[in-house]
Design an enzyme around this catalytic site. Structure first.
Site, PDB file in Angstrom:
ATOM      1  N   ARG A 233       0.878  -1.088  -0.041  1.00 10.32           N
ATOM      2  CA  ARG A 233       0.127   0.058  -0.021  1.00 10.32           C
ATOM      3  C   ARG A 233       0.859   1.178   0.030  1.00 10.32           C
ATOM      4  NH1 ARG A 233      -3.378  -2.417  -1.745  1.00 10.32           N
ATOM      5  NH2 ARG A 233      -5.618  -2.834  -1.029  1.00 10.32           N
ATOM      6  N   GLU A 262      -4.478   7.667  -5.409  1.00 15.87           N
ATOM      7  CA  GLU A 262      -4.867   7.107  -6.399  1.00 15.87           C
ATOM      8  C   GLU A 262      -5.868   7.329  -7.196  1.00 15.87           C
ATOM      9  OE1 GLU A 262      -4.469   2.757  -5.771  1.00 15.87           O
ATOM     10  OE2 GLU A 262      -2.394   3.019  -5.172  1.00 15.87           O
ATOM     11  N   HIS A 281      -1.403   0.778 -10.054  1.00 12.80           N
ATOM     12  CA  HIS A 281      -2.132  -0.310  -9.384  1.00 12.80           C
ATOM     13  C   HIS A 281      -2.727  -1.458 -10.232  1.00 12.80           C
ATOM     14  CE1 HIS A 281      -3.783  -0.797  -4.951  1.00 12.80           C
ATOM     15  NE2 HIS A 281      -3.650  -1.851  -5.707  1.00 12.80           N
TER      16      HIS A 281
END
Length: 320
Positions: A233, A262, A281
């Site tokens: 993370r 994000e 991601h």
């Protein structure tokens, strides 16, 4: 009468049909959509993204189960779910191998400067033999340090040990017998991991304990030739400190699939650095794995709402 559920991420037609077989499904394009009338009767929700907090739960008084199409669940207020007795399900097993592949991709791309070199070729800079300013560094035989030896960490260790003949170090709360027996992995404290690793691979979830676990002080303990890989993370790493370390040459490079915010803002200083490989991601983003994740989430919701939970439950205490 079938339980009512909310679907807030499109799934394959066969999976949608399976949901329809078991539930009355309302599909939302936006989530959480607190003013939508379906929340009042929903007993289950399934999807990914969107915040599920106390406010959401007040608008969904009949909610019994939430199934996220992901491993991570930091968008859920687990304490609030526990207070309401809501089961939270996730998909921890199906994406392990794919995410581990992404780790190796980031290692290779960062060490061999793949993105940077491709851009130079496209810009017409390849005019003859390449000099040392095009060179990268080897991956094989280098030491990998894995921060967090869970399923993904173990899969990374397997690839590093057998595929690249890399010595494996790891830091975790407890010794991992399989990693030590199969891959000759060595458990060590964080300072040793930082000092000895050529590649520091972060696989940790975000918790109060892991927030900014890697900051300026920790980065200063790494080798100048070290490469940081983060697929855990974003906020496990202090991004400001990381940017500073990359600019100053405290470490060599970083391969990142996760970020504090994000999508990563276009004005992020990380995007200006040639020694950063930034992915959006997509650690688990293959057609096969994303289908498997959605299928697992569907199975999880069916199990949760039928009282058949056997695995993949984040908060098993609510089952008692």
């Amino acid at each position: 009468m079938k339980p009512s559920v909310i679907l807030y991420k499109k799934v394959a037609d066969d999976l949608r049909a399976r949901l329809d077989q078991h539930f009355t499904v309302t599909e939302l394009d936006a989530f959480p959509a607190l003013d939508h009338p379906a929340l009042a009767t929903a007993e289950g929700i399934i999807g990914s993204g969107g915040k599920v907090d106390k406010d959401f739960l007040q608008h969904a008084p009949r909610l019994r189960a939430a199934s996220t199409i992901s491993v991570g669940y930091d968008t859920f207020n687990v304490d609030a779910l526990n207070e309401k007795g809501v089961i939270l399900m996730h998909t921890p097993t199906v994406l392990t191998e794919t995410v581990a592949d992404t780790v190796l991709a980031l290692m290779l791309a960062s060490a061999r400067r793949v993105v940077e070199v491709v851009e130079r070729v496209k810009a017409g800079e390849w005019k003859g033999g390449v000099g040392s300013d095009w060179f990268g560094t080897d991956v094989h035989h280098k030491t990998i340090g894995i921060l967090g030896m869970g399923r993904i960490g173990l899969a990374v260790a397997q690839r590093a040990h057998f595929g690249f003949s890399m010595p494996v170090l790891y830091n975790a709360r407890r010794h991992h017998a399989e990693a030590e027996e199969r891959f000759n992995a060595r458990h060590c404290d964080l300072d040793t991991l930082l000092a000895e690793s050529d590649f520091l691979c972060i696989t940790l979830p975000l918790t109060a304990e892991t927030h900014h676990l890697i900051g300026r002080e920790q980065l200063a303990k790494m080798k100048p030739s070290a490469i940081l890989i983060n697929i855990g993370r974003g906020a496990v790493v202090d991004e400001d400190a990381l940017t500073e370390a990359l600019v100053k040459g405290t470490i060599q490079a970083a391969g990142l699939d996760v970020f504090v915010k994000e999508p990563l803002p276009v004005d992020s200083p990380l995007l200006d650095l040639p020694n950063v490989v930034a992915l959006p991601h997509i650690g688990s983003a293959t057609h096969e794995t994303r289908y498997d994740m959605a299928a697992c989430a569907v199975d999880n919701l069916i199990a949760a709402l039928s009282g058949q939970v056997k695995e993949n439950c984040v908060n098993p205490q609510v089952l008692k």
